[in-house]
Design a protein around this motif. Structure first.
Motif, PDB file in Angstrom:
ATOM      1  N   GLU A 106       3.231  -1.018   6.223  1.00 24.62           N
ATOM      2  CA  GLU A 106       2.561   0.259   6.454  1.00 24.62           C
ATOM      3  C   GLU A 106       3.120   1.341   5.537  1.00 24.62           C
ATOM      4  N   ALA A 109       1.856   0.729   2.052  1.00 22.38           N
ATOM      5  CA  ALA A 109       0.465   1.162   1.896  1.00 22.38           C
ATOM      6  C   ALA A 109       0.372   2.673   1.705  1.00 22.38           C
ATOM      7  N   GLU A 110       1.223   3.427   2.391  1.00 19.93           N
ATOM      8  CA  GLU A 110       1.228   4.880   2.215  1.00 19.93           C
ATOM      9  C   GLU A 110       1.690   5.260   0.808  1.00 19.93           C
ATOM     10  N   VAL A 112       1.269   3.387  -1.853  1.00 19.50           N
ATOM     11  CA  VAL A 112       0.126   3.077  -2.715  1.00 19.50           C
ATOM     12  C   VAL A 112      -0.865   4.233  -2.701  1.00 19.50           C
ATOM     13  N   ARG A 113      -1.126   4.785  -1.536  1.00 16.73           N
ATOM     14  CA  ARG A 113      -2.043   5.927  -1.446  1.00 16.73           C
ATOM     15  C   ARG A 113      -1.499   7.129  -2.221  1.00 16.73           C
ATOM     16  N   THR A 170       0.671  -6.325   0.101  1.00 18.34           N
ATOM     17  CA  THR A 170       0.003  -5.027   0.169  1.00 18.34           C
ATOM     18  C   THR A 170      -0.740  -4.744  -1.129  1.00 18.34           C
ATOM     19  N   ASP A 171      -2.022  -4.455  -1.025  1.00 21.21           N
ATOM     20  CA  ASP A 171      -2.821  -4.151  -2.207  1.00 21.21           C
ATOM     21  C   ASP A 171      -2.260  -2.925  -2.921  1.00 21.21           C
TER      22      ASP A 171
END
Length: 209
Positions: A106, A109-110, A112-113, A170-171
């Motif tokens: 998680e 992913a943040e 990555v954003r 994770t992408d």
């Protein structure tokens, strides 16, 4: 008319294209002279560390300039994975980031954003003011900015090792980097990076990556 520019290949692209391990060095002195000397040493990548070294935005920018004449991939490690800091380092022209202390998928992913523009992310748009887009002289930068960025995350805790497979999947995460010192400390083995349990955790992380 302003000239149009292309950005160097990313660390991730070099990893994918190479048929051997890429060899790198860490530049921790906060000096553009040292960074340039290291960049010309024949290594594949050089990491500019702002987590444990006397580096800030201005000194990292100066070192990126000093290294830009050499065929080496510069990586930058911010102090932590803060969205605002990530935006600033990206705008300086840091294409390859190493983010410390990533403990979960998680959190990955943040991050990555943080490196992507909306709608895929939350990176602030300031390309006309930023070296990352060479002040809008990189054709179509906004539409393909994510292709010019490489993201490596650090596995440095027992929690991260427990979630390492999901972090690796994770992408947008291109690579993992294991930090054995903090990992050992989190496992109760401060200063014992060669403890068998720590070595096993490192190997598990390598296999996941």
């Amino acid at each position: 008319m302003p000239i149009r520019l292309e950005l160097p290949t990313t660390f991730a692209e070099r990893l994918r294209a190479s048929d051997r391990a890429l060899i790198g060095l860490w530049a921790c002195a906060g000096s553009q002279i040292t960074a340039e000397i290291v960049a010309g040493s024949g290594c594949d990548w050089v990491l500019l560390d702002a987590e444990h070294s006397p580096n800030g935005l201005e000194s990292v920018l100066a070192q990126l300039y000093a290294m830009s004449a050499y065929p080496v991939a510069p990586l930058v490690r911010p102090p932590y994975g803060d969205t605002v800091l990530i935006k600033q380092y990206l705008d300086l022209g840091a294409q390859n980031l190493l983010i410390p202390m990533v403990d979960s998928a998680e959190q990955a992913a943040e991050i990555v954003r943080a490196v992507r523009y909306p709608q895929s992310g939350v990176r602030g748009v300031g390309s006309a003011l930023a070296r990352s887009a060479r002040w809008n002289r990189v054709e179509g930068y906004l539409g393909r900015a994510s292709e010019t960025i490489s993201l490596t995350v650090q596995i440095e805790s027992a929690a991260a090792v427990a979630d390492v497979t999901r972090i690796a999947e994770t992408d947008g995460v291109d690579a993992l980097f294991v930090g054995p010192s903090d990992l050992a400390a989190s496992m109760g083995f401060l200063g014992q990076q060669s403890h068998p349990d720590v070595v096993a955790a490192v190997m598990r992380s390598i296999e996941a990556g």
